[in-house]
Scaffold this active site. Structure first.
Site, PDB file in Angstrom:
ATOM      1  N   LYS A  87       3.622   6.840   2.784  1.00 51.41           N
ATOM      2  CA  LYS A  87       3.659   6.029   1.562  1.00 51.41           C
ATOM      3  C   LYS A  87       2.429   6.364   0.726  1.00 51.41           C
ATOM      4  O   LYS A  87       1.294   6.294   1.208  1.00 51.41           O
ATOM      5  CB  LYS A  87       3.680   4.551   1.964  1.00 51.41           C
ATOM      6  CG  LYS A  87       4.184   3.612   0.894  1.00 51.41           C
ATOM      7  CD  LYS A  87       4.382   2.226   1.505  1.00 51.41           C
ATOM      8  CE  LYS A  87       4.819   1.209   0.481  1.00 51.41           C
ATOM      9  NZ  LYS A  87       4.823  -0.151   1.049  1.00 51.41           N
TER      10      LYS A  87
HETATM   11  O1  G3P Z   1       5.089  -3.339   0.333  1.00 50.86           O
HETATM   12  C1  G3P Z   1       5.004  -3.467  -1.032  1.00 50.86           C
HETATM   13  C2  G3P Z   1       5.592  -4.749  -1.611  1.00 50.86           C
HETATM   14  O2  G3P Z   1       6.839  -5.012  -1.009  1.00 50.86           O
HETATM   15  C3  G3P Z   1       4.672  -5.927  -1.613  1.00 50.86           C
HETATM   16  O3  G3P Z   1       5.310  -7.143  -1.855  1.00 50.86           O
HETATM   17  O4  G3P Z   1       5.319  -9.628  -1.994  1.00 50.86           O
HETATM   18  O5  G3P Z   1       3.123  -8.395  -1.817  1.00 50.86           O
HETATM   19  O6  G3P Z   1       4.440  -8.317  -3.916  1.00 50.86           O
HETATM   20  P1  G3P Z   1       4.500  -8.439  -2.412  1.00 50.86           P
END
Ligand code: G3P
Length: 218
Positions: A87
């Site tokens: 990633k």
């Molecule tokens: O892994 C990246 C993303 O899914 C993060 O999500 O909820 O922290 O905005 P969030």
């Protein structure tokens, strides 16, 4: 539509795997830190533990932001297991790194994508997955699913094979909207996946069925 779980928590990953609907896992540095994982050896051991639980792709994020650093880290991560997807953040060196990994046959996930232009660049560089952050766009009063729609149109126009991985999914309506649009993958917390199960008429109906047939099996 593939279901990935967005966590580094081994118990939650196991619970989703046991449900039989899990296609992969995404992690990020914040999710790893939340589990108290730090230090190269512990990070590597944790990714190996995740790969041992799931059958599908496991996104492991580099924590360098320069080209050489991302390549060095990404090669170590990719060598851990064939399920590992490197990633990489959507920055200039990240695009170069994605091209490098793509040419070597190493799977990549371009993360922190917030615009269609960024998604187009990621696809041009040969990313396996692109991760537009739906929830974080909603947080700033932009409908994140509109971005998924825009990327779907662009990728379909040119036949890009990069998979749209709708990330930062927060709730079941996000999942449904992304499914309607045609996102290839969604990644969200276990709570969002389990929320798909819920309907009050299911609970009411089941309670009545159980009551009507109570004690009638034997
Ligand atoms: O892994 C990246 C993303 O899914 C993060 O999500 O909820 O922290 O905005 P969030």
């Amino acid at each position: 539509m593939k279901f990935f779980i967005d966590t580094a928590n081994l118990q939650e990953i196991q619970e989703a795997q046991n449900l039989g609907v899990l296609d992969g896992v995404t992690t990020n540095p914040s999710l790893m830190a939340k589990e108290g994982i730090s230090g190269k050896d512990n990070i590597i051991a944790h990714y190996k533990a995740i790969c041992a639980i799931v059958d599908g792709d496991v996104s492991a994020e580099v924590i360098s932001t320069d080209y050489e650093g991302m390549i060095a880290e990404g090669e170590i991560l990719a060598a851990l297991d064939e399920k590992i997807v490197v990633k990489v953040p959507m920055i200039k060196d990240g695009i170069r790194a994605i091209r490098y990994f793509s040419d070597k046959g190493i799977k990549t996930n371009c993360t922190l994508v917030f615009s269609a232009g960024q998604a187009l660049l990621a696809a041009k560089a040969g990313a396996t997955y692109v991760s537009p952050f739906v929830g974080r766009l909603d947080d700033i009063s932009f409908d994140g699913t509109e971005l998924i729609e825009q990327i779907r149109t662009i990728y379909d126009n040119y036949g890009f094979e990069t998979e749209i991985l709708a990330a930062s999914i927060r709730h079941p309506v996000h999942i449904l909207k992304c499914a309607e649009i045609g996102a290839d993958v969604m990644t969200g917390p276990l709570s969002a996946i389990l929320a798909l199960l819920k309907h009050p008429l299911t609970d009411i109906g089941l309670e009545k069925f159980m009551k009507d047939m109570a004690g009638k099996w034997n």
